[in-house]
Design a protein around this motif. Sequence first.
Motif, PDB file in Angstrom:
ATOM      1  N   TYR A 135     112.292  12.924  23.348  1.00 54.44           N
ATOM      2  CA  TYR A 135     113.082  11.837  22.767  1.00 54.44           C
ATOM      3  C   TYR A 135     113.958  12.329  21.619  1.00 54.44           C
ATOM      4  N   MET A 188     111.182   7.948  24.767  1.00 54.68           N
ATOM      5  CA  MET A 188     109.825   8.229  24.320  1.00 54.68           C
ATOM      6  C   MET A 188     108.808   7.809  25.378  1.00 54.68           C
ATOM      7  N   PHE A 220     104.734   5.984  13.984  1.00 48.49           N
ATOM      8  CA  PHE A 220     105.078   4.867  14.869  1.00 48.49           C
ATOM      9  C   PHE A 220     104.569   3.577  14.241  1.00 48.49           C
ATOM     10  N   TYR A 241     103.632  -0.585  23.551  1.00 46.22           N
ATOM     11  CA  TYR A 241     104.952  -1.222  23.468  1.00 46.22           C
ATOM     12  C   TYR A 241     105.600  -1.275  24.847  1.00 46.22           C
ATOM     13  N   PRO A 252     103.605   3.790  21.602  1.00 48.60           N
ATOM     14  CA  PRO A 252     104.700   3.722  22.577  1.00 48.60           C
ATOM     15  C   PRO A 252     104.304   3.140  23.925  1.00 48.60           C
ATOM     16  N   TYR A 282     116.258   5.173  22.635  1.00 49.41           N
ATOM     17  CA  TYR A 282     115.288   6.039  21.962  1.00 49.41           C
ATOM     18  C   TYR A 282     113.870   5.732  22.443  1.00 49.41           C
ATOM     19  N   MET A 283     113.516   4.443  22.478  1.00 50.78           N
ATOM     20  CA  MET A 283     112.167   4.071  22.896  1.00 50.78           C
ATOM     21  C   MET A 283     111.949   4.323  24.385  1.00 50.78           C
ATOM     22  N   THR A 284     112.970   4.113  25.193  1.00 49.33           N
ATOM     23  CA  THR A 284     112.823   4.394  26.618  1.00 49.33           C
ATOM     24  C   THR A 284     112.582   5.878  26.848  1.00 49.33           C
ATOM     25  N   LEU A 321     116.148   2.584  13.706  1.00 52.98           N
ATOM     26  CA  LEU A 321     114.738   2.814  13.994  1.00 52.98           C
ATOM     27  C   LEU A 321     113.850   2.403  12.828  1.00 52.98           C
ATOM     28  N   VAL A 356     117.871   1.646  19.663  1.00 58.17           N
ATOM     29  CA  VAL A 356     116.422   1.453  19.793  1.00 58.17           C
ATOM     30  C   VAL A 356     116.004   1.503  21.262  1.00 58.17           C
ATOM     31  N   ASP A 357     116.750   0.821  22.128  1.00 56.26           N
ATOM     32  CA  ASP A 357     116.387   0.770  23.548  1.00 56.26           C
ATOM     33  C   ASP A 357     116.391   2.160  24.179  1.00 56.26           C
ATOM     34  N   ARG A 393     103.298  -2.327  16.455  1.00 56.11           N
ATOM     35  CA  ARG A 393     103.759  -2.249  17.845  1.00 56.11           C
ATOM     36  C   ARG A 393     102.744  -1.538  18.743  1.00 56.11           C
TER      37      ARG A 393
END
Length: 698
Positions: free
Chosen positions: A487, A613, A642, A652, A649, A609-611, A508, A606-607, A646
């Motif tokens: 990521y 991860m 993190f 989430y 990962p 980066y988190m995807t 973030l 955010v979408d 949440r």
Amino acid sequence: MADGAVSENVVTTEILGDVALVCIDNPPVNASGHAVRVGLVEAIEALNAAGEAKAIAIWCAGRTFMAGADIREFGKPSKPPALPDVFNVIEGSAIPVVAVMHGTALGGGFELGLCCHARVAIAGSKVGLPEVLIGLLPGAGGTQRLPRLAGIPFALDMSLSGRQVPVEEAAQAGAIDRVVTGEPREVALEMARAVVAGDLPTRRTDQIEAAYDAEALAEAKAAAQAKTPNLVNPGKCVDAIAACNLPLPEGLKVERQCFLDCMETPQRAGLIHAFFGERAVSNIPEAKGPSREVQTVGVIGGGTMGSGIATACLSAGLNVVLVEVAQEGLDRGVATIGKNLDGAVKRGKMSAEKKDAALARLTPELDLDALAEVDLVIEAVFEKMEVKREIFGKLDGICKPGAVLASNTSYLDINEIAAATSRPSDVLGLHFFSPAHVMRLLEIVQGDKTAPEVLATGFALAKTLKKVGVLAQVCDGFIGNRILAHYGLCSGYLVLDGASPQQVDRALEDFGFAMGPYKVSDLAGLDIGWMTRKRKAGDRDPAERYAGDIPDRICEQGWFGRKTGKGYYLYDAGAPVPNPEVAEIIEAVRAEKGITPRDFTDQEIVDRYMTAMIVEAARVVEDGTAKRPLDVDMVFLFGYGFPRFRGGPLHYADTLGAAEIVARIERYAEEDPHYWQVPDILRRMAAEGTSFADLNKA
């Protein structure tokens, strides 16, 4: 009723003349499970119906007073009576009731004390309302009774911090009527008799009017909104406490509604997942076998990591032999350890006497031969395979049979390191996180030939050091750094394509991270990533879109972040500010690559980066590098900042759903099909409608 015990349940009643002792005995922590709730109601109602006792004392057997809810009942339908109803029965008792608290009276345990007519605590005990830490608020009268007894500011502090408060401090505030010494049962008998004699005054909170403090409430509400904008429960907690100016039954209704509002939030679910995950992460066979005794630890390397590891071991009561190659480095390491321990004293984590005792257990040495009799060695030197192999080859001939040989490597192959010895079964990875004396994560890396008792020793050490030990298998970067490497590319692509490092960080941080990735890189040292990129340059897939040009050029200037005063940010003028020269480097790299920058919203950042991860985290579970999804979650909660609310990962990911994640990946793959690829595990979960939570249960 006759003298003596009248029940064989977890709640028993003992009549001694004109007083009654009600004992809760529900090991290990006297949690307020269904049997306890039923038993308390039956005991109080029976005593009032009999009318023989003139005072009742509630006490607990074992090492602690009621320490909160029974976690075995979490997630199950609640059986009546509910805890608030139990406490209303106790408060409504015509016979005065005194609570005798010892050990830790937490959550419902402290609320039990608050609903009684007098509160006594044994010296050295602690009380607390920790519900805020799991996304809730005190829901059994704590927000109403505590401010009536001790004032709104004290109630706000306890309820919003979740801290465990010494009973002496609580007594000064008025939350406890008397602090005494003695054994719980004897104190309970003495205090019940004191109530009868009039020597211990009683106070019913439903007859106390709270001193309203509108200013304190407004300040707390503003602080909650500023400090925890993503969390509902702190603000709801303030709202509940604000209702303490109402008659108690009405205030309790407000508290109940605020509590139920918190129960429905995703933040509460995330915090509960974190709470249980921390306890479940070591609940594996590998952690439960016989382990080797560890009293003395050898630490090789007195740098930041080595001195931090040594500090953690000394703080836990272990003996430490610290080895460095030069006197200057050794002196610096010893000084750093001293500074770390001084910090613990200043923060109230350690007494001055314990600090001196810890330093007395430290033996600084310049020769590896000094490690001949240690029980476990932790190598924490430069991240180069040839250096580590040389050290382990020497340790093989120095350390006693049965000594555990561990490397603190962040990325390197434990099997290759172990192969430098004649006893690879004694070798494992113990990956600490910086600062090692503060960060709670410890990745315990299992080599192909690591013996079961050696692995169990790693988990035992984690417990001794009060760290969260997570099992990982060998791969480049193990669990956390492997996922980070993936990521991290995403954040690099975002900047290449048009976002600024500052926007990525801000997006973030608003999502809940304490620091954005570029601030973290500056803190860790940009040279670490640079070294890794150079190490892996020969293995880079030609189809990969390289994202390292910008950080490489920053490092070529000698800008390594905080330690050089300059990186993505400048650090020589107090608060960090963006480094304008980095913006010039970014523009130059974009121009060379023919990239026309485009705008990203914070949500898009955010979408993506988190995807990214989640994608690599899913692969880590799929190939067995991590045993379970919750192991990945705990690695990121305790090692990578993190946001705890949440849940991690993969928790989430479950809030998004596998189908949504797959759709995102396929959409992003239209731009970069090499980087954005759907893991088989995610595609299968999307088709079956399953979740990572299901895998945790498997």
